[in-house]
Design an enzyme around this catalytic site. Structure first.
Site, PDB file in Angstrom:
ATOM      1  N   LEU A 232       0.822  -1.206   0.000  1.00 50.92           N
ATOM      2  CA  LEU A 232       0.000   0.000   0.000  1.00 50.92           C
ATOM      3  C   LEU A 232       0.858   1.259   0.000  1.00 50.92           C
ATOM      4  O   LEU A 232       0.551   2.229  -0.705  1.00 50.92           O
ATOM      5  CB  LEU A 232      -0.950   0.006   1.199  1.00 50.92           C
ATOM      6  CG  LEU A 232      -2.123  -0.963   1.108  1.00 50.92           C
ATOM      7  CD1 LEU A 232      -2.799  -1.112   2.464  1.00 50.92           C
ATOM      8  CD2 LEU A 232      -3.120  -0.491   0.057  1.00 50.92           C
TER       9      LEU A 232
ATOM     10  N   PHE B 264       1.969   1.717  -3.507  1.00 49.45           N
ATOM     11  CA  PHE B 264       0.850   2.149  -4.340  1.00 49.45           C
ATOM     12  C   PHE B 264       0.505   3.617  -4.090  1.00 49.45           C
ATOM     13  O   PHE B 264       0.230   4.364  -5.026  1.00 49.45           O
ATOM     14  CB  PHE B 264      -0.378   1.267  -4.073  1.00 49.45           C
ATOM     15  CG  PHE B 264      -1.595   1.689  -4.826  1.00 49.45           C
ATOM     16  CD1 PHE B 264      -1.748   1.362  -6.163  1.00 49.45           C
ATOM     17  CD2 PHE B 264      -2.589   2.431  -4.203  1.00 49.45           C
ATOM     18  CE1 PHE B 264      -2.872   1.769  -6.875  1.00 49.45           C
ATOM     19  CE2 PHE B 264      -3.712   2.845  -4.901  1.00 49.45           C
ATOM     20  CZ  PHE B 264      -3.862   2.503  -6.243  1.00 49.45           C
ATOM     21  N   GLU B 265       0.532   4.033  -2.831  1.00 51.73           N
ATOM     22  CA  GLU B 265       0.161   5.396  -2.468  1.00 51.73           C
ATOM     23  C   GLU B 265       1.296   6.402  -2.666  1.00 51.73           C
ATOM     24  O   GLU B 265       1.113   7.588  -2.439  1.00 51.73           O
ATOM     25  CB  GLU B 265      -0.338   5.454  -1.015  1.00 51.73           C
ATOM     26  CG  GLU B 265      -1.580   4.623  -0.757  1.00 51.73           C
ATOM     27  CD  GLU B 265      -2.837   5.118  -1.456  1.00 51.73           C
ATOM     28  OE1 GLU B 265      -2.802   6.154  -2.153  1.00 51.73           O
ATOM     29  OE2 GLU B 265      -3.878   4.463  -1.297  1.00 51.73           O
ATOM     30  N   GLY B 266       2.456   5.935  -3.082  1.00 57.47           N
ATOM     31  CA  GLY B 266       3.561   6.844  -3.366  1.00 57.47           C
ATOM     32  C   GLY B 266       4.167   7.480  -2.131  1.00 57.47           C
ATOM     33  O   GLY B 266       4.609   8.635  -2.182  1.00 57.47           O
TER      34      GLY B 266
END
Length: 138
Positions: free
Chosen positions: A55, A58-60
């Site tokens: 996550l 994915f969320e940078g």
């Protein structure tokens, strides 16, 4: 992620008021400015350590799109077991979050729902190859 990497705990509200806005491409950003906005409604999950790493990617988190920070939330309904719990949320990075809040006229959402999700633009469909808010802010 495997199916058992994330298990829904329930629907919760932030204990404090926070801004939640849609940024470029319909992407939601929770902003760490306590006392502004609304009590934000969202889902809380129990997540494995390996899922948290995925996550974060994915969320940078490593490139400054979001920050994963603690937040106190309270059950939105009695059937969730009631009470307050400490959770972690993905917050718009401090580098741009307050500017985004001001750009939105300091008007936020109570939750990111179906209506807002219809405005989301998938990465491959974004104009000019822009993928994140970092492409749009100095």
């Amino acid at each position: 992620m495997r199916q058992d990497d994330a298990v829904l705990v329930g629907v919760y509200l932030t204990e404090d008021y926070y801004p939640l806005v849609c940024g470029p491409h319909g992407i939601p950003y929770l902003i760490n400015l306590p006392g502004s906005g609304h009590r934000v409604k969202g889902e809380v999950y129990a997540v494995s350590e390996s899922a948290v790493a995925k996550l974060d990617e994915f969320e940078g988190v490593s490139v400054g799109c979001y920050e994963r920070l603690s937040v106190t939330v309270a059950a939105a309904a009695e059937e969730e077991g009631g009470g307050r719990v400490e959770a972690e949320a993905y917050w718009g990075h401090r580098r741009f979050a307050e500017v985004l809040w001001k750009t939105k006229g300091e008007v936020g959402l109570k939750e990111y729902g179906e209506k807002e999700a219809k405005e989301y633009v998938r990465k491959e469909n974004r104009p000019g190859g822009r993928n994140t808010i970092l492409d749009l802010v100095p």
